[in-house]
Every structure is written in C-alpha cells, then in structure tokens.
Design a protein around this motif. Sequence first.
Motif, mmCIF file in Angstrom:
data_model
loop_
_atom_site.group_PDB
_atom_site.id
_atom_site.type_symbol
_atom_site.label_atom_id
_atom_site.label_comp_id
_atom_site.label_asym_id
_atom_site.label_seq_id
_atom_site.Cartn_x
_atom_site.Cartn_y
_atom_site.Cartn_z
ATOM 1 N N ALA A 269 0.844 -1.051 -0.009
ATOM 2 C CA ALA A 269 -0.074 -0.027 -0.266
ATOM 3 C C ALA A 269 0.770 1.044 -0.164
ATOM 4 C CB ALA A 269 -0.783 0.067 1.284
ATOM 5 N N HIS A 270 2.023 1.170 0.852
ATOM 6 C CA HIS A 270 2.858 2.542 0.924
ATOM 7 C C HIS A 270 3.484 2.697 -0.581
ATOM 8 C CE1 HIS A 270 6.753 4.508 1.599
ATOM 9 N NE2 HIS A 270 6.053 5.183 2.600
ATOM 10 N N ALA A 271 3.997 1.350 -1.311
ATOM 11 C CA ALA A 271 4.632 1.545 -2.275
ATOM 12 C C ALA A 271 3.626 2.021 -3.465
ATOM 13 C CB ALA A 271 5.055 0.209 -2.827
ATOM 14 N N ALA A 272 2.471 1.739 -3.263
ATOM 15 C CA ALA A 272 1.296 1.853 -4.391
ATOM 16 C C ALA A 272 1.267 3.625 -4.353
ATOM 17 C CB ALA A 272 0.254 1.149 -4.414
ATOM 18 N N ALA A 273 0.978 4.059 -2.974
ATOM 19 C CA ALA A 273 0.672 5.615 -2.677
ATOM 20 C C ALA A 273 1.950 6.367 -3.594
ATOM 21 C CB ALA A 273 0.404 5.817 -1.400
ATOM 22 N N VAL A 274 3.148 5.973 -3.084
ATOM 23 C CA VAL A 274 4.324 6.608 -3.594
ATOM 24 C C VAL A 274 4.335 6.428 -5.097
ATOM 25 C CG1 VAL A 274 6.968 6.563 -3.947
ATOM 26 C CG2 VAL A 274 5.712 6.189 -1.565
ATOM 27 N N ALA A 275 4.050 5.398 -6.016
ATOM 28 C CA ALA A 275 4.065 5.242 -7.189
ATOM 29 C C ALA A 275 2.937 6.280 -7.849
ATOM 30 C CB ALA A 275 3.774 3.983 -7.501
ATOM 31 N N ALA A 276 2.005 6.647 -7.011
ATOM 32 C CA ALA A 276 0.948 7.540 -7.765
ATOM 33 C C ALA A 276 1.095 8.686 -7.714
ATOM 34 C CB ALA A 276 -0.548 7.207 -6.953
ATOM 35 N N VAL A 277 2.154 9.180 -6.895
ATOM 36 C CA VAL A 277 2.551 10.691 -6.695
ATOM 37 C C VAL A 277 3.291 11.271 -8.025
ATOM 38 C CG1 VAL A 277 4.031 12.392 -5.472
ATOM 39 C CG2 VAL A 277 2.702 10.561 -4.303
ATOM 40 N N GLY A 280 -0.232 16.698 -11.555
ATOM 41 C CA GLY A 280 -1.434 16.485 -12.222
ATOM 42 C C GLY A 280 -2.534 15.564 -11.792
ATOM 43 N N VAL A 281 -2.153 14.652 -10.673
ATOM 44 C CA VAL A 281 -2.933 13.657 -10.029
ATOM 45 C C VAL A 281 -3.386 14.592 -8.989
ATOM 46 C CG1 VAL A 281 -1.730 11.784 -10.933
ATOM 47 C CG2 VAL A 281 -1.410 12.595 -8.415
ATOM 48 N N THR A 282 -4.559 13.910 -8.359
ATOM 49 C CA THR A 282 -5.302 14.826 -7.044
ATOM 50 C C THR A 282 -4.534 14.126 -5.620
ATOM 51 O OG1 THR A 282 -7.059 13.175 -7.015
ATOM 52 C CG2 THR A 282 -7.279 15.161 -8.409
ATOM 53 N N ALA A 283 -4.809 14.794 -4.672
ATOM 54 C CA ALA A 283 -4.667 14.101 -3.412
ATOM 55 C C ALA A 283 -5.278 13.020 -3.086
ATOM 56 C CB ALA A 283 -4.561 15.483 -2.172
ATOM 57 N N ALA A 323 -9.138 11.266 1.294
ATOM 58 C CA ALA A 323 -10.279 11.166 0.274
ATOM 59 C C ALA A 323 -11.149 12.296 0.270
ATOM 60 C CB ALA A 323 -10.916 9.895 1.037
ATOM 61 N N GLY A 324 -11.265 12.579 -0.867
ATOM 62 C CA GLY A 324 -12.040 13.889 -1.241
ATOM 63 C C GLY A 324 -11.628 15.071 -1.582
ATOM 64 N N ASN A 325 -10.209 14.916 -1.445
ATOM 65 C CA ASN A 325 -9.510 16.339 -1.656
ATOM 66 C C ASN A 325 -8.986 16.411 -3.059
ATOM 67 O OD1 ASN A 325 -7.716 18.734 -1.669
ATOM 68 N ND2 ASN A 325 -6.444 17.829 -0.133
ATOM 69 N N ASP A 326 -9.667 16.992 -3.696
ATOM 70 C CA ASP A 326 -9.487 17.138 -5.261
ATOM 71 C C ASP A 326 -8.192 18.104 -5.867
ATOM 72 O OD1 ASP A 326 -10.525 19.588 -4.977
ATOM 73 O OD2 ASP A 326 -12.405 19.408 -6.219
ATOM 74 N N LEU A 327 -7.557 18.379 -4.746
ATOM 75 C CA LEU A 327 -6.256 19.351 -4.922
ATOM 76 C C LEU A 327 -5.434 18.774 -5.936
ATOM 77 C CD1 LEU A 327 -4.802 22.150 -4.094
ATOM 78 C CD2 LEU A 327 -3.345 20.510 -2.426
ATOM 79 N N VAL A 328 -4.837 19.366 -6.948
ATOM 80 C CA VAL A 328 -4.070 18.787 -7.879
ATOM 81 C C VAL A 328 -2.679 18.852 -7.531
ATOM 82 C CG1 VAL A 328 -3.397 18.938 -10.359
ATOM 83 C CG2 VAL A 328 -5.655 19.050 -9.881
ATOM 84 N N LEU A 329 -1.735 17.957 -7.444
ATOM 85 C CA LEU A 329 -0.353 18.129 -7.281
ATOM 86 C C LEU A 329 0.443 18.604 -8.039
ATOM 87 C CD1 LEU A 329 0.187 14.411 -5.810
ATOM 88 C CD2 LEU A 329 -0.802 16.507 -4.460
ATOM 89 N N ARG A 330 1.376 19.413 -7.501
ATOM 90 C CA ARG A 330 2.237 20.222 -8.303
ATOM 91 C C ARG A 330 3.686 20.094 -7.952
ATOM 92 N NH1 ARG A 330 -0.082 26.035 -7.320
ATOM 93 N NH2 ARG A 330 -1.265 24.954 -5.874
#
Length: 375
Positions: A269-277, A280-283, A323-330
């Motif tokens: 789960a940790h590795a999946a979250a890091v890989a998702a960062v 352009g993706v959301t929090a 969950a629910g935070n649609d802030l786009v990562l920069r």
Amino acid sequence: MSTPTDSRFAAPIYRARLERAVEHMRAAHLDALLITPGADLRYLIGAAAESFERLTCLVIPADGSPPSVVIPKLELAMLDHSAASDLNLWVLDWVDGADPYALVKSVLPAGATVAVADAMPALHLLPLADALSSLPVSATAVLRELRMIKDPAELEALGRAGAAIDRVHARMGEFLRVGRTEAEVGADVAAAIVAEGHTEAGFVIVGSGPHGAEPHHAVSDRRIEAGDVVVVDIGGPVEPGYYSDCTRTYVLGDPDPTVAAHYADLERAHAAAVAAVRPGVTADAVDSAARSCLSDAGLGSAFVHRTGHGIGLSVHEQPYIVAGNDLVLRPGMAFSIEPGIYFRGGWGARIEDIVVVTTDGCRTLNNRSRQLTVL
C-alpha cells in the motif's frame, strides 16, 4: 527565539515571499493580511516569535506599501535577531497599557477587507474584530498557496531533516530492547534526535504491542516484551525550522506469520501511494492508491486515517492527502505518505516517508528500509 543563519534564508527570499503574498491578496480581492506569531509569520519574515497575551501582528497591505509590525516594545529584539531587520518594515511598538488593536486599525484603510491567519488565537482575533467593527475573513487560501510549493532552499532544509531522522532510525537497535519501558526508549530517542542535527525533538511515539494500535500514542510506562511489534514515529525541526517526520515499525524477535503477512500488505500500500505521486494527479488519487490496496487485502477497516499531510515549517500543513481532496499536485509540494493498519487491543504498524513532487513523479526524503525490522 531561534534565528535563521543559513544565507539561503536571508532578506531577499522573504522580500519575494511578501511580494507573492501581495499578488495572491489582490487576486483574492483582499486589502490586507494580519499575521500573528507562528509558522506563517516565520515563513513571511523569518521571525520565530511565539504568541502570548501581548499582541504581535504583521500587517501586509495589498496596495504595495511597506508592511507594518505591531509589536510589544519588550519583544523588539525578536525582529533584530531575524531577517525581519532587513525588510524595511514599519515598526509600531507599544507598551503595556496601550491599545495594540487600535494600532493595527491605524495602518488599514477604512472599510478594508482583512484576512487573518488560521493560527490567530481568539485572544487577539476578537479584540481585532471589535476594533475593525467587522469579523476578518480567513487567509487560508492565500497562505496555502504561498506555503504549499516549497522553494529550493526549503527543499534542501527538508532534505537535511529527512537525512537526520533517518540517522536516528538507524540507531534504534541501541534503544529498543525487551524489558525497557516506552518512556525510557522515548527519552533516548529524543536525545538522539537532537544529537543527529535537530534543534529539538518535536514528537516521539513509541507504541509497543497494543499501544501500536493507537496512531497518536506517545510513550508510557509499559515494558516492551518479546514478540512485540513497535511503531516508532519521530521527528523535529532543523534550522531554520523545517520538520522531519518518519515512521518505521520494529518487532522484538521473529514476527508472528499473521503480522508478517499483514505487514507485507502495508508495504504494498505504501509503495502504491508513492508510485501514484506525480504532477496532475489529485491528493484523493494518492490516498485511494493506498486505501484500495489495503481494502483488497481485507484490511480497509484497519486503516483509520488519511494517507498523508504536508510538511514544512509546521509538521502538519497543506496539502492533506485525504479522500475527497481534489487538490491537484504540483512540483515542489512536500508531504508524508503514511498508511497504517491498527488492530485495537492487539498491534499496529505504519510506514511513513516524506516525498517531494518532481516534474515527472516524486522523490523520497527518507531512505531507511521500510521492511518490518527485526531487533
């Protein structure tokens, strides 16, 4: 009062931040920002002041005129010992018996739309509202935009903090032993946090056995037993005030097979979250990556908190990876990735690293092994 000594945190960087604050204020149709002591004040003028019953308040006008500082005369040395002394601030000092709220009002245009920092205590907010004859609005949107994107000097400081807390985790075998209390271990860890480069131990969690199932457990007199799973979540500030925050999970002896299997799910789960960062993706998407992985393993109900939080001059700040935070990562955003699993009355585990969003993904500021470490 601590003082930034690194030349990368000298007056020019604070002038640029004040200019950006004015730009964001104008975009938000605000006439002034009022900032009392705390991380926002330190970010804007480099002054590591504390909030007391006497008002200290930075007033930043949106019209481009010089900012003012309303400050008790007895606190003037705080400005002298920071970058604020080189920022051409208009200093309005006051002595006991004077009305500092009237001084704030005196540097504001009539009918000004004023925003205040989230951390302003009610002790000062309410008298200011009385003086201004209106309740100020929140400056959250402006200050969030200023502080969320870290500049190179901030990222360097966060990198030093991450390396320093890694060195503390590398020494955990010195401290974690069967028969010692969590408090004894915590005291040694706190000393190591300072010895390895922090100005202080900001927080120390040593959650052994069933206490590991309490995400915000601190320390207790419980003695560590053979077979215990122990969650160690530690951090603190390095000059000029940027925080580390890193969690690793240890086990005293060979782990139970169920513990090992569930911990392997947590690693994924940790590795999946890091890989998702990535930009352009959301929090929300990053949180979902960790949460989905644990849910698929039947552990969704054991993950009881958000996946992460921003970090900088505060150990918890924007952006929140929830969950629910649609802030786009920069690029330049820095935050934790810290999924955990908790079995009330049994045991818990958490893996936490600080990551920084880059142009094409992220880099981690903590590099100790994320495996369940056997001591």
